[in-house]
Write a protein that holds these residues in place. Sequence first.
Motif, PDB file in Angstrom:
ATOM      1  N   GLY A 138       0.809  -1.216   0.000  1.00  0.00           N
ATOM      2  CA  GLY A 138       0.000   0.000   0.000  1.00  0.00           C
ATOM      3  C   GLY A 138       0.837   1.259   0.000  1.00  0.00           C
ATOM      4  N   THR A 184      -3.088   9.064  11.142  1.00  0.00           N
ATOM      5  CA  THR A 184      -3.009   8.069  10.078  1.00  0.00           C
ATOM      6  C   THR A 184      -1.833   7.153  10.363  1.00  0.00           C
ATOM      7  OG1 THR A 184      -2.971   7.721   7.670  1.00  0.00           O
ATOM      8  CG2 THR A 184      -1.503   9.429   8.530  1.00  0.00           C
ATOM      9  N   PHE A 185      -1.767   6.070   9.600  1.00  0.00           N
ATOM     10  CA  PHE A 185      -0.622   5.184   9.681  1.00  0.00           C
ATOM     11  C   PHE A 185       0.561   5.869   8.981  1.00  0.00           C
ATOM     12  CE2 PHE A 185       1.637   1.466   7.661  1.00  0.00           C
ATOM     13  CZ  PHE A 185       2.266   1.055   8.826  1.00  0.00           C
ATOM     14  N   ALA A 232       2.649   5.215   6.798  1.00  0.00           N
ATOM     15  CA  ALA A 232       2.837   5.084   5.347  1.00  0.00           C
ATOM     16  C   ALA A 232       2.314   6.300   4.590  1.00  0.00           C
ATOM     17  CB  ALA A 232       2.133   3.824   4.838  1.00  0.00           C
ATOM     18  N   ASP A 264      -6.528   7.435   0.511  1.00  0.00           N
ATOM     19  CA  ASP A 264      -5.819   6.288   1.064  1.00  0.00           C
ATOM     20  C   ASP A 264      -6.890   5.377   1.653  1.00  0.00           C
ATOM     21  OD1 ASP A 264      -4.430   4.403   2.452  1.00  0.00           O
ATOM     22  OD2 ASP A 264      -3.102   5.801   3.512  1.00  0.00           O
ATOM     23  N   GLU A 293      -7.457   0.818   4.432  1.00  0.00           N
ATOM     24  CA  GLU A 293      -8.187   0.105   5.488  1.00  0.00           C
ATOM     25  C   GLU A 293      -9.645  -0.123   5.104  1.00  0.00           C
ATOM     26  OE1 GLU A 293      -7.467   2.596   8.920  1.00  0.00           O
ATOM     27  OE2 GLU A 293      -5.305   2.281   8.784  1.00  0.00           O
ATOM     28  N   SER A 323      -4.461  -1.499   0.501  1.00  0.00           N
ATOM     29  CA  SER A 323      -3.359  -2.316   1.021  1.00  0.00           C
ATOM     30  C   SER A 323      -3.875  -3.724   1.300  1.00  0.00           C
ATOM     31  CB  SER A 323      -2.802  -1.713   2.315  1.00  0.00           C
ATOM     32  OG  SER A 323      -1.991  -2.670   2.983  1.00  0.00           O
ATOM     33  N   LYS A 334      -4.928  -6.598   7.065  1.00  0.00           N
ATOM     34  CA  LYS A 334      -6.049  -5.893   6.449  1.00  0.00           C
ATOM     35  C   LYS A 334      -7.218  -6.852   6.193  1.00  0.00           C
ATOM     36  CE  LYS A 334      -4.057  -2.016   6.763  1.00  0.00           C
ATOM     37  NZ  LYS A 334      -3.019  -1.365   5.980  1.00  0.00           N
TER      38      LYS A 334
HETATM   39  C1  LIG Z   1      -1.861  -0.436   5.903  1.00  0.00           C
HETATM   40  C2  LIG Z   1      -1.882   0.969   5.518  1.00  0.00           C
HETATM   41  C3  LIG Z   1      -1.127   1.470   4.444  1.00  0.00           C
HETATM   42  C4  LIG Z   1      -0.226   0.649   3.569  1.00  0.00           C
HETATM   43  O1  LIG Z   1       0.530  -0.245   4.222  1.00  0.00           O
HETATM   44  P1  LIG Z   1       1.437  -1.354   3.506  1.00  0.00           P
HETATM   45  O2  LIG Z   1       1.909  -2.149   4.661  1.00  0.00           O
HETATM   46  O3  LIG Z   1       2.508  -0.643   2.777  1.00  0.00           O
HETATM   47  O4  LIG Z   1       0.586  -2.159   2.566  1.00  0.00           O
HETATM   48  C5  LIG Z   1      -1.254   2.803   4.117  1.00  0.00           C
HETATM   49  N1  LIG Z   1      -2.033   3.624   4.807  1.00  0.00           N
HETATM   50  C6  LIG Z   1      -2.781   3.192   5.830  1.00  0.00           C
HETATM   51  C7  LIG Z   1      -3.668   4.150   6.533  1.00  0.00           C
HETATM   52  C8  LIG Z   1      -2.717   1.866   6.248  1.00  0.00           C
HETATM   53  O5  LIG Z   1      -3.444   1.464   7.289  1.00  0.00           O
END
Ligand SMILES: *Cc1c(COP(=O)(O)O)cnc(C)c1O
Length: 415
Positions: free
Chosen positions: A102, A127-128, A130, A215, A218, A239, A244
Amino acid sequence: MSFRAEGSVSAEERRGNSGAGNLKERCQKKSAEIIAAISSCLPSGKEKYALHEPAFAGKEWQYTKECLDTGWISSVGKFVDEFEVALRKITGAAAAVAVVNGTAALHIALKLAGVQRDDEVLLPTITFIATANAVTYCGAVPHFVDSTEETLGVDPDKLEAYLEDIVQRESGQSINRLTGRRIKALLVMHTLGHPVDLEKCAALCQRFGIELIEDAAEALGSEYRDRHVGSYGKLSTLSFNGNKVVTTGGGGAILTNDLELGRTAKHITTTAKVPHAWRFYHDEVGYNYRLPNINAAIGLAQLEQLPDFLRRKRVLAERYAQKFRNVDGIRFFSEPQFAKSNYWLNALLLDHTDEEELLRDELLDRSNAAGIQTRPLWEPMHTLPMFHACPRMNLTQAESLHKRLITIPSSACLA
Ligand SMILES: *Cc1c(COP(=O)(O)O)cnc(C)c1O
């Protein structure tokens, strides 16, 4: 000599080491009550209840074996094609491009939306990691935005008022008056699977001449006003990490309704090689972000089970919702009124009190020790060292949500 204002509370008392009513004890009692409530919603007899564990009850073995038997395990193969077709069908997107994860999907989506070095990209501080990292990969600057308790995602009303304040329009573009940089995109994130108010976000982007990117990592299976998320933005991303709703081991996808952008996404994620029987000719700098066929094989088998995963996750969410109607001081977070969520991770939200953070930590300590996996939200991005100096708006709601929210076991197999 120490001086204390009447009615003030010392750090010592906050930690519950003294004082009437004993804060620590209150938190312990409340935690025990909440954990018992969570527990009553879970099937008995398991030693551990993970936050989200994958289930492989479909054709994962069969499809994987087919890859090994035929030798088609790597970067091309029929499962990649079939996986992309299935993604288009589920999401309604005109194009879906499968990639390694992702994060890579976000990197390419930002690039294709025209995000360039020294641009600013608006994104939620909740946010995460990433999401913010991908902005940095483009040489752009994350600009952090507050969230709303209605959706757990970007608050479009607050953002609009903020942009009115800081933006200067120049030939159709929005320039941040405080930094002089162009604000190129708004990257929204559907937190824990709950859609943000996409119509409002789209209108806002239209008004300010900035690109909307979703994005949706999730949010596979989540709908906003009867339409799968991921189709309001110019591009959006998914992702398929192990935790997930659907997993390919590791994987992601870029979605878009713009077929030309879809073709470019496929091209630059596969080293920008021009198709030819034997010649290695690449017409630009590309990325090796392809999803291997063996991962797509698992993904296809997983997608076949998505309706069942979603159904079961709703059953579990409904069970939690019912239960927590009768527990004081905390509520189960239900989908926004305009959305149908996938309930990727179920969440509980503590009421506002002076002791919310203490109670949260007590809950996290005790539930995890008892084998019920729980987590707080991610640390807000603007508090991390690498993003400390980034521009941001007032983030009070995000900070409050971070202090009050915990996620609880959410696997489909628990229903
Ligand atoms: C899981 C996630 C991603 C992408 O994660 P990958 O481990 O690279 O697949 C991106 N943004 C959010 C908010 C996520 O929860």
